[in-house]
Design a protein around this motif. Sequence first.
Motif, PDB file in Angstrom:
ATOM      1  N   ASP A   9     -13.152  34.365  -3.571  1.00  0.00           N
ATOM      2  CA  ASP A   9     -13.225  35.087  -2.300  1.00  0.00           C
ATOM      3  C   ASP A   9     -14.579  35.773  -2.262  1.00  0.00           C
ATOM      4  O   ASP A   9     -15.019  36.345  -3.268  1.00  0.00           O
ATOM      5  N   LEU A  10     -15.244  35.745  -1.106  1.00  0.00           N
ATOM      6  CA  LEU A  10     -16.572  36.334  -0.989  1.00  0.00           C
ATOM      7  C   LEU A  10     -16.610  37.301   0.185  1.00  0.00           C
ATOM      8  O   LEU A  10     -16.125  36.978   1.279  1.00  0.00           O
ATOM      9  N   ALA A  11     -17.169  38.487  -0.049  1.00  0.00           N
ATOM     10  CA  ALA A  11     -17.208  39.519   0.969  1.00  0.00           C
ATOM     11  C   ALA A  11     -18.534  40.267   0.901  1.00  0.00           C
ATOM     12  O   ALA A  11     -19.179  40.319  -0.148  1.00  0.00           O
ATOM     13  N   TYR A  12     -18.936  40.860   2.035  1.00  0.00           N
ATOM     14  CA  TYR A  12     -20.138  41.678   2.079  1.00  0.00           C
ATOM     15  C   TYR A  12     -19.803  42.990   2.781  1.00  0.00           C
ATOM     16  O   TYR A  12     -18.776  43.125   3.458  1.00  0.00           O
ATOM     17  N   ALA A  13     -20.680  43.967   2.610  1.00  0.00           N
ATOM     18  CA  ALA A  13     -20.516  45.254   3.301  1.00  0.00           C
ATOM     19  C   ALA A  13     -21.890  45.807   3.625  1.00  0.00           C
ATOM     20  O   ALA A  13     -22.825  45.695   2.826  1.00  0.00           O
ATOM     21  N   LEU A  14     -22.021  46.399   4.791  1.00  0.00           N
ATOM     22  CA  LEU A  14     -23.252  47.088   5.169  1.00  0.00           C
ATOM     23  C   LEU A  14     -23.154  48.576   4.837  1.00  0.00           C
ATOM     24  O   LEU A  14     -24.181  49.244   4.705  1.00  0.00           O
ATOM     25  N   LYS A  15     -21.923  49.069   4.695  1.00  0.00           N
ATOM     26  CA  LYS A  15     -21.669  50.404   4.186  1.00  0.00           C
ATOM     27  C   LYS A  15     -20.741  50.258   2.981  1.00  0.00           C
ATOM     28  O   LYS A  15     -19.795  49.477   3.013  1.00  0.00           O
ATOM     29  N   LYS A  16     -21.030  51.000   1.944  1.00  0.00           N
ATOM     30  CA  LYS A  16     -20.300  50.846   0.688  1.00  0.00           C
ATOM     31  C   LYS A  16     -18.797  50.950   0.916  1.00  0.00           C
ATOM     32  O   LYS A  16     -18.298  51.893   1.527  1.00  0.00           O
ATOM     33  N   GLY A  17     -18.082  49.944   0.435  1.00  0.00           N
ATOM     34  CA  GLY A  17     -16.629  49.939   0.506  1.00  0.00           C
ATOM     35  C   GLY A  17     -16.046  49.339   1.756  1.00  0.00           C
ATOM     36  O   GLY A  17     -14.834  49.068   1.809  1.00  0.00           O
ATOM     37  N   GLU A  18     -16.865  49.104   2.796  1.00  0.00           N
ATOM     38  CA  GLU A  18     -16.353  48.535   4.046  1.00  0.00           C
ATOM     39  C   GLU A  18     -16.534  47.022   4.023  1.00  0.00           C
ATOM     40  O   GLU A  18     -17.398  46.445   4.686  1.00  0.00           O
ATOM     41  N   TRP A  19     -15.681  46.354   3.261  1.00  0.00           N
ATOM     42  CA  TRP A  19     -15.862  44.927   2.969  1.00  0.00           C
ATOM     43  C   TRP A  19     -15.434  44.057   4.138  1.00  0.00           C
ATOM     44  O   TRP A  19     -14.405  44.294   4.768  1.00  0.00           O
ATOM     45  N   VAL A  20     -16.247  43.050   4.388  1.00  0.00           N
ATOM     46  CA  VAL A  20     -15.944  42.028   5.380  1.00  0.00           C
ATOM     47  C   VAL A  20     -15.898  40.685   4.655  1.00  0.00           C
ATOM     48  O   VAL A  20     -16.884  40.282   4.022  1.00  0.00           O
ATOM     49  N   THR A  21     -14.769  39.998   4.714  1.00  0.00           N
ATOM     50  CA  THR A  21     -14.638  38.718   4.018  1.00  0.00           C
ATOM     51  C   THR A  21     -15.413  37.645   4.770  1.00  0.00           C
ATOM     52  O   THR A  21     -15.209  37.443   5.972  1.00  0.00           O
ATOM     53  N   ILE A  22     -16.286  36.953   4.049  1.00  0.00           N
ATOM     54  CA  ILE A  22     -17.054  35.858   4.650  1.00  0.00           C
ATOM     55  C   ILE A  22     -16.418  34.506   4.347  1.00  0.00           C
ATOM     56  O   ILE A  22     -16.555  33.553   5.115  1.00  0.00           O
ATOM     57  N   ARG A  23     -15.692  34.431   3.232  1.00  0.00           N
ATOM     58  CA  ARG A  23     -14.969  33.196   2.904  1.00  0.00           C
ATOM     59  C   ARG A  23     -13.861  33.540   1.923  1.00  0.00           C
ATOM     60  O   ARG A  23     -14.087  34.253   0.940  1.00  0.00           O
ATOM     61  N   LYS A  24     -12.664  33.043   2.181  1.00  0.00           N
ATOM     62  CA  LYS A  24     -11.520  33.294   1.315  1.00  0.00           C
ATOM     63  C   LYS A  24     -11.007  31.976   0.749  1.00  0.00           C
ATOM     64  O   LYS A  24     -10.908  30.982   1.468  1.00  0.00           O
ATOM     65  N   GLY A  25     -10.674  31.971  -0.532  1.00  0.00           N
ATOM     66  CA  GLY A  25     -10.093  30.788  -1.152  1.00  0.00           C
ATOM     67  C   GLY A  25     -11.050  29.623  -1.288  1.00  0.00           C
ATOM     68  O   GLY A  25     -10.623  28.461  -1.280  1.00  0.00           O
ATOM     69  N   LEU A  26     -12.353  29.901  -1.447  1.00  0.00           N
ATOM     70  CA  LEU A  26     -13.321  28.820  -1.636  1.00  0.00           C
ATOM     71  C   LEU A  26     -13.011  28.060  -2.922  1.00  0.00           C
ATOM     72  O   LEU A  26     -12.803  28.665  -3.982  1.00  0.00           O
ATOM     73  N   ASP A  27     -12.954  26.743  -2.837  1.00  0.00           N
ATOM     74  CA  ASP A  27     -12.723  25.915  -4.024  1.00  0.00           C
ATOM     75  C   ASP A  27     -13.918  26.061  -4.958  1.00  0.00           C
ATOM     76  O   ASP A  27     -15.019  25.601  -4.658  1.00  0.00           O
ATOM     77  N   ALA A  28     -13.703  26.705  -6.103  1.00  0.00           N
ATOM     78  CA  ALA A  28     -14.772  26.936  -7.076  1.00  0.00           C
ATOM     79  C   ALA A  28     -14.624  26.068  -8.308  1.00  0.00           C
ATOM     80  O   ALA A  28     -15.279  26.315  -9.328  1.00  0.00           O
ATOM     81  N   THR A  29     -13.813  25.024  -8.231  1.00  0.00           N
ATOM     82  CA  THR A  29     -13.666  24.150  -9.397  1.00  0.00           C
ATOM     83  C   THR A  29     -14.941  23.370  -9.688  1.00  0.00           C
ATOM     84  O   THR A  29     -15.080  22.811 -10.773  1.00  0.00           O
TER      85      THR A  29
END
Length: 560
Positions: free
Chosen positions: A517-537
């Motif tokens: 799962d990948l997320a970013y935030a412009l303010k600390k702790g305010e996470w916005v998910t950019i991609r969930k469940g990406l196949d990382a195999t």
Amino acid sequence: MKNLILRGISLSAALLSSATCAYAGDARFSVFEYNGTRQESAIAKPAADQYINPILSGYYPDPSITRVGDDYYLVNSSFAHYPGLPVFHSKDLVNWTQIANAINRPSQLNFDNLGTSRGVFAPDISHHDGTFYIVNTCVDCGGNFVITATDPKGPWSEPVWFEFEGIDPSIFWDKDGKAYMVNNGAPNEPPRYDGHRAIWVQEFDPKTLKMVGPRTQIVNGGVDITQKPSWIEGPHLINKDGYYYLTAAEGGTGDQHSQVVFRAPAITGPFVPFEGNPILSQRTLDPARTNPVTSAGHAKLVQTQNGDWWATFLATRPYGPDLYNIGRETFLLPVKWDNGWPMILEGGKRIPFTAAKPNLPVGPKPAVPMNGDFAYKDEFDTLSPAWVGIRTPRTAFYNLDKGDLVLKAQTEAIGDKKGAPSFLGRRQQHHIATVTTAVTYMPEKDGDRAGLIATQSDDAYLFFGLTQMAGQTVIALNIRQSASDPVAGKRLIMAQIPHKAKSPVYLKITANGGTFDLAYALKKGEWVTIRKGLDATFLSTRKAGGFVGTLIGPYNEAAK
């Protein structure tokens, strides 16, 4: 203002930057946090008198151990990652602290143009008469060599090269004062099958660091050559109760891996295999078992000051069928001697995740644990020796400034397979893990990018961070998969979000087995998910190939 600190990756003084401010295109990383949980944590809770396997979590393969008095030292393979050959210290075989990287100067070894799974394979550490020795093979970069040190913390010497062929040398110090080199080499006959190798021994002069006398083949093929045993390697000799014992790995580094033993009345043989071989393997167990440990082997035995015997060895903890992203790890088990033969683990038994601690005084715990569930936070006041890059750096690409890690923009990119990209990574040590960082960066032209890289090889990596596309700054997620996948060599754009702020961007990667799962935030702790469940195999060893594990860390690339 803090003084500039340049540590961790040792570069020659001429290469080190003396600047204390960021240059245009630099990326500043103010923190790196890691939080990891064992996938077997719920079923493997250690009692007070137990330790946790593995003892070194994550990409720490091919362990070699030695004892000096009541101190224990261990070294692992590191391939083309730099600095290389991590050296650990322990008092109790359970709590380990990294004290050095034996390869930490560009003058020692040249990893230019090497894939990440070439370079330094299967080191062996030993001690004699006040001097520590590491013998090793630099694959595609010089062959077999020895380095020495009077203090295991270093400095370690420049390599002294040998002419004998093969890999996996180790030094055996006999009771009569003589020393011998034992290693894997080509057989003294045309190979009968793929993986047909032999074990050779030759006297070694520690004063001149040269080989002397004849080189003798002592094992051909393995335990039973009629069964076409593959890749006999990682040999070690010990002298006990009138016999010379040879232990070695057999069966390759996959799930057929094992440890076998032979013995002989003389150093040159004849070596007879143990009827109860292998003395360690997991290959006969049900592949569908839950929480498996697989690929066990490449062991080295050590005797404690109390007379007990233990073995360090490598094994893996897959999250799916032969799928593991974190590489091969270092495990520990007691050795039992019965009727003149050692046994690490009887056939059919599972390697335990917890076991009774060695009968040794409890040693100091490391500042950052190396096993179990743990977390750490790096605020870049100094740089831990656990940080590594890819290949030998020829120019300084980072510094520490005011509590930030500053990475210079370089056109040398991950995947180029030439020089050292502007990347520093830490090992992913758990299948369930969260990594976060904060980066301040503005790309100057299309293709510039900085952020986090999760990499298993030059052809298998994930980029998550800031880049410029069509003149616009975006938060991007890209992946590149290895040649075993249909999109080999392509950078796949998985997501992109327009971004204009100059303040730090917070990035988070959450791993759960084969997904991210990948997320970013412009303010600390305010996470916005950019991609969930990406196949990382695609970051698993099976798909990426090679012998390493996933590294995750800061990266900065300037478009060519």
